[in-house]
Design a protein around this motif. Structure first.
Motif, short mmCIF file in Angstrom:
data_model
loop_
_atom_site.label_atom_id
_atom_site.label_comp_id
_atom_site.label_asym_id
_atom_site.label_seq_id
_atom_site.Cartn_x
_atom_site.Cartn_y
_atom_site.Cartn_z
N THR A 1 0.76 -1.12 0.37
CA THR A 1 -0.05 -0.35 0.05
C THR A 1 0.91 0.90 -0.05
OG1 THR A 1 -1.77 1.32 1.51
CG2 THR A 1 -0.41 -0.08 1.80
N GLU B 1 2.84 5.32 3.94
CA GLU B 1 1.93 5.49 5.37
C GLU B 1 1.69 4.40 5.94
OE1 GLU B 1 2.05 7.42 2.97
OE2 GLU B 1 0.17 8.31 2.62
N LYS B 2 0.87 3.67 5.13
CA LYS B 2 -0.13 3.09 6.30
C LYS B 2 0.55 1.25 5.42
CE LYS B 2 -4.76 4.68 4.38
NZ LYS B 2 -5.39 4.08 3.64
N TYR B 3 1.97 1.39 5.63
CA TYR B 3 2.62 -0.41 5.58
C TYR B 3 2.28 -0.96 6.84
CZ TYR B 3 4.95 -2.21 1.08
OH TYR B 3 5.22 -2.61 0.64
N LYS C 1 0.29 -1.04 8.92
CA LYS C 1 -1.16 -1.64 9.02
C LYS C 1 -1.74 -2.81 8.05
CE LYS C 1 -5.76 0.87 9.06
NZ LYS C 1 -6.73 1.72 8.92
N ALA C 2 -0.90 -2.22 6.86
CA ALA C 2 -1.18 -3.61 6.09
C ALA C 2 -0.65 -4.36 6.29
CB ALA C 2 -0.57 -3.09 4.51
N PHE D 1 -6.59 -1.51 4.25
CA PHE D 1 -5.70 -0.37 3.78
C PHE D 1 -4.75 -0.58 2.57
CE2 PHE D 1 -6.22 -4.84 6.10
CZ PHE D 1 -6.14 -4.59 7.04
N CYS D 2 -5.37 -0.39 1.24
CA CYS D 2 -5.31 0.16 -0.44
C CYS D 2 -6.41 0.63 -0.36
CB CYS D 2 -4.58 -0.99 -0.71
SG CYS D 2 -3.97 -0.53 -2.21
N ASP E 1 -4.31 5.47 -2.44
CA ASP E 1 -2.78 4.58 -1.97
C ASP E 1 -2.46 4.19 -3.58
OD1 ASP E 1 -2.68 4.60 1.08
OD2 ASP E 1 -4.93 3.29 1.08
#
Ligand code: SF4
Length: 220
Positions: free
Chosen positions: A125, A128-130, A132-133, A167-168, A172
């Motif tokens: 993703t 910044e969301k890595y 979480k994913a 997540f995506c 993203d």
């Protein structure tokens, strides 16, 4: 080397080649939507296949198979991956490596030794969301480093993202495309939940379908 599975023939995992697929056991990520929990979570691990058995199989199939795909789990997480790659390369096979890009130092060595012909890297993703994913804290600089290494290597490659809510999303994907820049192989694939995913709560989330994702491609 922990080998958790061997698919003896595949027409879809190595573009343009008839290949077998070696699944390594163990992964440093815990993506909540992962389908391969038996290759990721130790409590689901099955028996491993001895490396010698895999090598013997590859020797017998040299006239039928063109390529070997090493996937996981996460292959670069294995301490003795390079030894296996060298053994397979010496037999004359084309090698494709699937990776989550978390170990750029290993990737660099593999590329420098000319051990792979094709690399497919998942970009989970936007950066910044890595966490979480992937379910882990990882310096995203390592992901960026792997992207740069692969782009600079003299091998075929593709980047790919499985689009999984929450997540995506489109924003993203747009950020990833901006980060990658220019023309290169970047594949998007829709997510389909199964009963075996790491976090079963994801099954109840409405996911993007192929048509929605196709429309993003046109927009981008
Ligand atoms: S999706 Fe890939 S990187 Fe994520 S946990 Fe599963 S095997 Fe590891």
């Amino acid at each position: 080397m922990r080998i958790g599975g061997l698919q003896k023939c595949s027409l879809i995992d190595y573009p343009g080649k008839v290949a077998c697929v070696i699944f390594t056991q163990g992964c440093n990520f815990r993506c909540p939507y992962c389908h391969n929990r038996e290759l990721v979570l130790p409590k689901y691990f099955g028996d491993t296949i001895p490396q010698d058995d895999v090598i013997n199989f590859l020797e017998r199939r040299q006239h039928y198979l063109e390529g070997v795909v090493i996937t996981g789990g996460e292959p670069t997480y294995q301490a003795d991956l390079l030894d296996l790659l060298k053994q397979i390369k010496q037999m004359g096979y084309s090698l494709k490596l699937d990776t989550n890009g978390s170990c750029p130092d290993v990737l660099q060595e593999i590329i420098a030794c000319g051990l792979v012909d094709y690399i497919a890297m998942d970009i989970k993703t936007s950066f910044e969301k890595y966490s979480k994913a992937t379910g882990v804290r990882l310096p995203v600089e390592r992901i960026k480093e792997s992207i740069a290494l692969i782009r600079g290597a003299n091998v075929k490659y593709e980047f790919r993202t499985t689009v999984v809510r929450p997540f995506c999303e489109f924003e993203d994907i747009h950020k990833i495309v901006v980060e990658l820049g220019g023309k290169q192989a970047y594949k998007l694939q829709p997510f389909k939940a199964t009963e075996k995913i790491i976090n079963p709560n994801i099954q109840s989330i409405d996911q993007f379908n192929e048509h929605e994702i196709e429309s993003w491609k046109a927009k981008i």
